[in-house]
Design an enzyme around this catalytic site. Structure first.
Site, mmCIF file in Angstrom:
data_model
loop_
_atom_site.group_PDB
_atom_site.id
_atom_site.type_symbol
_atom_site.label_atom_id
_atom_site.label_comp_id
_atom_site.label_asym_id
_atom_site.label_seq_id
_atom_site.Cartn_x
_atom_site.Cartn_y
_atom_site.Cartn_z
ATOM 1 N N ASP A 36 0.630 -1.241 0.326
ATOM 2 C CA ASP A 36 0.202 0.488 0.290
ATOM 3 C C ASP A 36 1.068 1.437 0.013
ATOM 4 O OD1 ASP A 36 -3.537 0.526 1.330
ATOM 5 O OD2 ASP A 36 -2.535 2.348 0.871
ATOM 6 N N ASN A 89 -5.688 -5.123 -5.961
ATOM 7 C CA ASN A 89 -6.700 -4.515 -5.427
ATOM 8 C C ASN A 89 -6.445 -2.690 -5.258
ATOM 9 O OD1 ASN A 89 -9.415 -4.859 -3.496
ATOM 10 N ND2 ASN A 89 -7.471 -4.203 -1.941
ATOM 11 N N TYR A 157 -13.552 6.240 -13.657
ATOM 12 C CA TYR A 157 -13.653 5.124 -12.588
ATOM 13 C C TYR A 157 -14.054 4.209 -13.254
ATOM 14 C CZ TYR A 157 -14.323 1.903 -8.579
ATOM 15 O OH TYR A 157 -14.786 1.048 -7.178
ATOM 16 N N LYS A 161 -12.319 0.240 -14.676
ATOM 17 C CA LYS A 161 -12.700 -0.969 -13.847
ATOM 18 C C LYS A 161 -13.389 -1.598 -15.759
ATOM 19 C CE LYS A 161 -12.254 0.305 -9.767
ATOM 20 N NZ LYS A 161 -11.093 -1.199 -8.963
ATOM 21 N N THR A 192 -16.945 1.080 2.730
ATOM 22 C CA THR A 192 -15.439 0.374 3.990
ATOM 23 C C THR A 192 -15.014 2.769 3.120
ATOM 24 O OG1 THR A 192 -14.358 1.200 1.281
ATOM 25 C CG2 THR A 192 -15.087 -1.271 2.085
HETATM 26 P P1 NAD Z 1 -10.117 1.418 0.514
HETATM 27 O O1 NAD Z 1 -10.237 3.104 -0.287
HETATM 28 O O2 NAD Z 1 -10.115 1.554 1.451
HETATM 29 O O3 NAD Z 1 -8.784 0.987 0.320
HETATM 30 C C1 NAD Z 1 -7.831 0.997 -0.940
HETATM 31 C C2 NAD Z 1 -6.304 1.448 -0.495
HETATM 32 O O4 NAD Z 1 -5.572 1.407 -1.825
HETATM 33 C C3 NAD Z 1 -5.714 2.350 0.486
HETATM 34 O O5 NAD Z 1 -5.250 1.453 1.579
HETATM 35 C C4 NAD Z 1 -4.968 3.158 -0.624
HETATM 36 O O6 NAD Z 1 -4.088 3.240 0.400
HETATM 37 C C5 NAD Z 1 -4.794 1.947 -1.067
HETATM 38 N N1 NAD Z 1 -4.092 2.447 -2.953
HETATM 39 C C6 NAD Z 1 -4.883 3.804 -3.148
HETATM 40 N N2 NAD Z 1 -3.818 4.413 -4.238
HETATM 41 C C7 NAD Z 1 -2.754 3.791 -4.139
HETATM 42 C C8 NAD Z 1 -1.547 3.761 -5.398
HETATM 43 N N3 NAD Z 1 -1.430 4.119 -6.012
HETATM 44 N N4 NAD Z 1 -0.799 2.006 -4.900
HETATM 45 C C9 NAD Z 1 -0.720 1.442 -3.582
HETATM 46 N N5 NAD Z 1 -2.005 1.591 -2.944
HETATM 47 C C10 NAD Z 1 -3.357 2.517 -3.343
HETATM 48 O O7 NAD Z 1 -11.084 1.096 -0.807
HETATM 49 P P2 NAD Z 1 -11.859 -0.045 -1.185
HETATM 50 O O8 NAD Z 1 -13.629 0.240 -0.823
HETATM 51 O O9 NAD Z 1 -11.300 -1.287 -0.287
HETATM 52 O O10 NAD Z 1 -11.368 -1.081 -2.761
HETATM 53 C C11 NAD Z 1 -10.772 -1.463 -2.870
HETATM 54 C C12 NAD Z 1 -11.065 -1.679 -4.778
HETATM 55 O O11 NAD Z 1 -12.218 -2.373 -4.480
HETATM 56 C C13 NAD Z 1 -10.621 -1.269 -4.770
HETATM 57 O O12 NAD Z 1 -10.186 -0.803 -6.660
HETATM 58 C C14 NAD Z 1 -12.590 -0.237 -5.171
HETATM 59 O O13 NAD Z 1 -12.108 0.835 -6.681
HETATM 60 C C15 NAD Z 1 -12.547 -1.537 -5.624
HETATM 61 N N6 NAD Z 1 -14.026 -1.590 -4.946
HETATM 62 C C16 NAD Z 1 -15.038 -0.282 -4.697
HETATM 63 C C17 NAD Z 1 -16.158 -1.040 -4.014
HETATM 64 C C18 NAD Z 1 -16.307 -0.270 -2.926
HETATM 65 O O14 NAD Z 1 -17.783 -0.024 -2.881
HETATM 66 N N7 NAD Z 1 -16.556 -0.059 -1.762
HETATM 67 C C19 NAD Z 1 -17.009 -1.382 -5.382
HETATM 68 C C20 NAD Z 1 -16.572 -1.921 -5.759
HETATM 69 C C21 NAD Z 1 -14.995 -2.163 -6.500
#
Ligand code: NAD
Length: 257
Positions: A36, A89, A157, A161, A192
């Site tokens: 991260d 992720n 976004y 995706k 989240t």
């Molecule tokens: P989150 O914000 O809780 O966690 C994301 C993490 O990624 C954070 O710890 C952040 O520091 C890290 N991060 C951001 N940019 C980075 C980079 N350049 N290099 C390394 N780390 C980096 O988000 P989440 O909800 O757990 O999302 C995780 C994945 O799931 C993402 O790809 C998101 O697009 C996807 N997603 C989330 C949702 C939702 O509703 N939360 C829905 C569909 C998909």
């Protein structure tokens, strides 16, 4: 245990889905490489894994930077001797990402760099390591927005995706006979930090909730369970899939009142 003797690298493992997956993978016997940008929270994930009796290391990495991605893959092999599971992720959802008409080019570039190029780089440098280990499982986080359009847009976004989904399919086909599987995990809205700001606004929250047959948002643990299945040998014949974990959103035309 479902990931015994496996080494798993997870990006974005300092928060949300990534952290819950790291904790679950470790419980199931994997040695976890927690990657991260956020050092403090990443170290905290490692501590939580160790507190539950698991093994993990933290590697600070920006997934949009080649040198960082190379180094995180190297760290997995140097520390644990192999790589078996690659969970790309990490992702961002920028507050200024909206309609195509008013989203700045900088927001587009930033989002593409992290969400799509980050997955490309993870695969580019991770696949050779998986091959050295005799194959493995790639899980790339896309989203349900890769297959559905919304009138409340987030153009960069959504496009990023869609790219993750297409990239994952192609990798799945190219490497299938070399014992590598690749699947696109497509969560619905998950409670989240990524969605905190959006969900804090009652109107925006309700605007989304109304489309979910389950009547609620997902918890990160529920997505981690799917990521565990895709990482483990239980999904041995699941490859190239659009793996939707969305509470029925994509099945719905009209949801219950
Ligand atoms: P989150 O914000 O809780 O966690 C994301 C993490 O990624 C954070 O710890 C952040 O520091 C890290 N991060 C951001 N940019 C980075 C980079 N350049 N290099 C390394 N780390 C980096 O988000 P989440 O909800 O757990 O999302 C995780 C994945 O799931 C993402 O790809 C998101 O697009 C996807 N997603 C989330 C949702 C939702 O509703 N939360 C829905 C569909 C998909």
């Amino acid at each position: 245990m479902r990931l015994q003797n496996k080494v798993a690298l997870i990006t974005g493992a300092a928060s949300g889905i990534g952290r819950e997956s790291a904790l679950l993978y470790a419980k199931e016997g994997a040695k976890v490489v927690v990657c991260d940008l956020n050092e403090t929270a990443g170290a905290d994930t490692v501590q939580q894994i160790q507190a539950q009796g698991g093994e993990a290391i933290f590697v600070k990495a920006d997934v949009s930077k080649t040198a960082d991605v190379k180094a995180m893959i190297e760290a997995a092999e140097t520390t644990y001797g192999q790589l078996n599971v690659l969970f790309n992720n990490a992702g961002i959802f920028h507050a200024k990402d909206g309609s195509v008409l008013d989203t700045d080019e900088e927001i587009w570039d930033l989002t593409m760099n992290v969400n799509l190029k980050g997955v490309f780089l993870g695969c580019k440098y991770g696949i050779p390591a998986l091959l050295r280990s005799g194959g493995g499982s790639i899980v790339n986080t896309a989203s349900f927005v890769a297959v559905m359009g919304a009138a409340t847009p987030q153009i960069a976004y959504t496009a990023s995706k869609g790219g993750v989904l297409a990239l994952t399919r192609e990798i799945a086909v190219e490497f299938a006979r070399q014992n590598i599987r690749a699947n696109a995990l497509c969560p619905g809205p998950v409670q989240t930090p990524l969605l905190d700001e959006l969900l804090a606004d009652p109107a925006r929250r309700q605007r989304r909730l109304v489309h979910i047959p389950a009547g609620r948002f997902a918890q990160a643990q529920e997505i981690a369970q799917a990521a565990l299945f895709l990482a483990s040998n239980e999904s041995a014949f699941v490859n190239g899939s659009t793996f939707l974990v969305d509470g029925g959103i994509t099945a719905a035309y009209v949801t219950p009142e």
